[in-house]
Design an enzyme around this catalytic site. Structure first.
Site, PDB file in Angstrom:
ATOM      1  N   ASP A   1     -25.532 -25.183 -16.150  1.00 30.24           N
ATOM      2  CA  ASP A   1     -25.395 -26.283 -17.110  1.00 30.24           C
ATOM      3  C   ASP A   1     -24.112 -27.058 -16.772  1.00 30.24           C
ATOM      4  O   ASP A   1     -23.003 -26.542 -16.932  1.00 30.24           O
ATOM      5  CB  ASP A   1     -25.328 -25.711 -18.530  1.00 30.24           C
TER       6      ASP A   1
ATOM      7  N   ARG B   1     -30.176 -32.981 -24.596  1.00 33.39           N
ATOM      8  CA  ARG B   1     -31.538 -32.543 -24.338  1.00 33.39           C
ATOM      9  C   ARG B   1     -31.891 -31.452 -25.335  1.00 33.39           C
ATOM     10  O   ARG B   1     -31.223 -30.415 -25.373  1.00 33.39           O
ATOM     11  CB  ARG B   1     -31.584 -32.010 -22.892  1.00 33.39           C
TER      12      ARG B   1
ATOM     13  N   ASP C   1     -21.474 -27.497 -19.619  1.00 35.49           N
ATOM     14  CA  ASP C   1     -20.772 -26.243 -19.932  1.00 35.49           C
ATOM     15  C   ASP C   1     -19.791 -25.875 -18.827  1.00 35.49           C
ATOM     16  O   ASP C   1     -18.672 -25.424 -19.102  1.00 35.49           O
ATOM     17  CB  ASP C   1     -21.787 -25.103 -20.120  1.00 35.49           C
TER      18      ASP C   1
ATOM     19  N   THR D   1     -37.900 -28.764 -26.852  1.00 40.64           N
ATOM     20  CA  THR D   1     -38.882 -29.765 -26.384  1.00 40.64           C
ATOM     21  C   THR D   1     -38.475 -30.401 -25.053  1.00 40.64           C
ATOM     22  O   THR D   1     -39.288 -31.046 -24.399  1.00 40.64           O
ATOM     23  CB  THR D   1     -38.998 -30.902 -27.409  1.00 40.64           C
TER      24      THR D   1
HETATM   25  C1  PRP Z   1     -27.756 -32.203 -19.270  1.00 38.16           C
HETATM   26  C2  PRP Z   1     -27.410 -33.129 -18.121  1.00 38.16           C
HETATM   27  C3  PRP Z   1     -28.396 -34.261 -18.316  1.00 38.16           C
HETATM   28  C4  PRP Z   1     -29.612 -33.535 -18.826  1.00 38.16           C
HETATM   29  C5  PRP Z   1     -30.557 -33.378 -17.686  1.00 38.16           C
HETATM   30  O1  PRP Z   1     -27.186 -32.657 -20.437  1.00 38.16           O
HETATM   31  O2  PRP Z   1     -26.087 -33.558 -18.114  1.00 38.16           O
HETATM   32  O3  PRP Z   1     -27.962 -35.239 -19.246  1.00 38.16           O
HETATM   33  O4  PRP Z   1     -29.178 -32.255 -19.288  1.00 38.16           O
HETATM   34  O5  PRP Z   1     -31.747 -32.845 -18.116  1.00 38.16           O
HETATM   35  P1  PRP Z   1     -33.103 -33.676 -18.154  1.00 38.16           P
HETATM   36  O6  PRP Z   1     -33.199 -34.405 -16.853  1.00 38.16           O
HETATM   37  O7  PRP Z   1     -34.137 -32.605 -18.289  1.00 38.16           O
HETATM   38  O8  PRP Z   1     -33.079 -34.600 -19.336  1.00 38.16           O
HETATM   39  P2  PRP Z   1     -27.264 -31.847 -21.812  1.00 38.16           P
HETATM   40  O9  PRP Z   1     -28.413 -32.303 -22.637  1.00 38.16           O
HETATM   41  O10 PRP Z   1     -27.183 -30.373 -21.536  1.00 38.16           O
HETATM   42  O11 PRP Z   1     -26.001 -32.358 -22.576  1.00 38.16           O
HETATM   43  P3  PRP Z   1     -24.450 -32.230 -22.217  1.00 38.16           P
HETATM   44  O12 PRP Z   1     -24.183 -33.139 -21.051  1.00 38.16           O
HETATM   45  O13 PRP Z   1     -23.821 -32.706 -23.470  1.00 38.16           O
HETATM   46  O14 PRP Z   1     -24.135 -30.784 -21.902  1.00 38.16           O
HETATM   47  N1  URA Z   2     -29.003 -29.821 -17.375  1.00 35.41           N
HETATM   48  C1  URA Z   2     -28.075 -29.137 -16.665  1.00 35.41           C
HETATM   49  O1  URA Z   2     -26.875 -29.254 -16.925  1.00 35.41           O
HETATM   50  N2  URA Z   2     -28.497 -28.336 -15.672  1.00 35.41           N
HETATM   51  C2  URA Z   2     -29.797 -28.197 -15.348  1.00 35.41           C
HETATM   52  O2  URA Z   2     -30.114 -27.456 -14.405  1.00 35.41           O
HETATM   53  C3  URA Z   2     -30.744 -28.909 -16.109  1.00 35.41           C
HETATM   54  C4  URA Z   2     -30.314 -29.720 -17.108  1.00 35.41           C
END
Ligand code: PRP
Ligand code: URA
Length: 212
Positions: A203, A107, A206, A111
């Site tokens: 997150d 994400r 993380d 944006t």
């Molecule tokens: C997080 C989560 C989802 C997304 C959710 O991933 O695991 O994939 O954000 O957010 P959204 O519904 O607003 O799209 P992230 O992009 O942080 O990547 P990661 O899993 O690699 O940490």
């Molecule tokens: N992605 C995450 O991991 N946590 C949130 O709360 C939103 C997006």
């Protein structure tokens, strides 16, 4: 006829208890990962509730009988990387023969749109039930992009399984993909100004991988 989107919130006490520990900021990376795997099994139980069965002939040590076994479509689990990987092992514990499609998306923090960096799925997606996995449904931009991509690859029968959803994400997702039921452990209050689910758990990627 328009489809009625289906959203199932799992209110089982074990799921609620484990989710509370995951939300706690003092829970360790190892604990977070273990709990996600355990909750995945309970979510898998719900997401596969309507799989078809067929009767087969077997012999118990005492006598022949007809007994049910899974029939029909085979499963594909489709984790959205990275955090979706955390749900995969628990799902595979219950359905070891399932195939796996990897959807690499992150994400964009400015944006909040989803950016694809990897995609690899089995060839016969149209013949399988696809269960998309991501712990977080926030804006739903990632989930919508993943389902778009999986549909492009031929998937027609899908479920979306997450741990936590925001009301905004549920309504965005069901608006785009009313044919894809959502299974979640909880729907929280709202998104904050940075698109994080609140109260949430932070997150997920993380916390799972210890990257912050
Ligand atoms: C997080 C989560 C989802 C997304 C959710 O991933 O695991 O994939 O954000 O957010 P959204 O519904 O607003 O799209 P992230 O992009 O942080 O990547 P990661 O899993 O690699 O940490
Ligand atoms: N992605 C995450 O991991 N946590 C949130 O709360 C939103 C997006």
């Amino acid at each position: 006829m328009a489809e009625t989107p289906s959203v199932t919130v799992i209110e089982h006490p074990l799921v609620r208890h484990k989710l509370t520990i995951m939300r706690d900021k003092n829970t360790s990376t190892a604990g977070f990962r273990r709990l996600l795997r355990e909750i995945a099994m309970l979510l898998c139980y719900e997401a596969t509730r309507d799989l078809e069965l067929e009767m087969v002939d077997i012999d118990t040590p005492l006598m022949p009988m007809q007994a049910p076994q899974l029939a029909g479509k085979k499963l594909v689990f489709a984790p959205i990387l990275r955090a979706g990987e955390g749900l995969l092992d628990g799902m595979l514990d219950l359905v070891p023969s399932a195939r796996v499609a990897h959807v690499g998306l992150y994400r964009d923090p400015e944006t909040l749109s989803a950016v694809e960096y990897y995609f690899k799925a089995p060839d016969d997606m149209g013949e399988r039930r696809v269960i998309v996995l991501d712990p977080m449904l926030a804006t739903a931009n990632s989930a919508i992009a993943a389902v778009d991509r999986l549909k492009e690859a031929g998937a027609t029968d899908m479920r979306f399984v997450c741990l936590l959803a925001a009301p905004e994400g549920v309504s965005n997702f069901t608006g785009h993909h009313p044919d894809v039921p959502i299974v979640t452990a909880a729907i929280d209050e709202k998104l904050d100004d940075h698109g994080y689910i609140v109260p949430g758990l932070g997150d997920a990627g993380d916390r799972m991988f210890g990257t912050k």
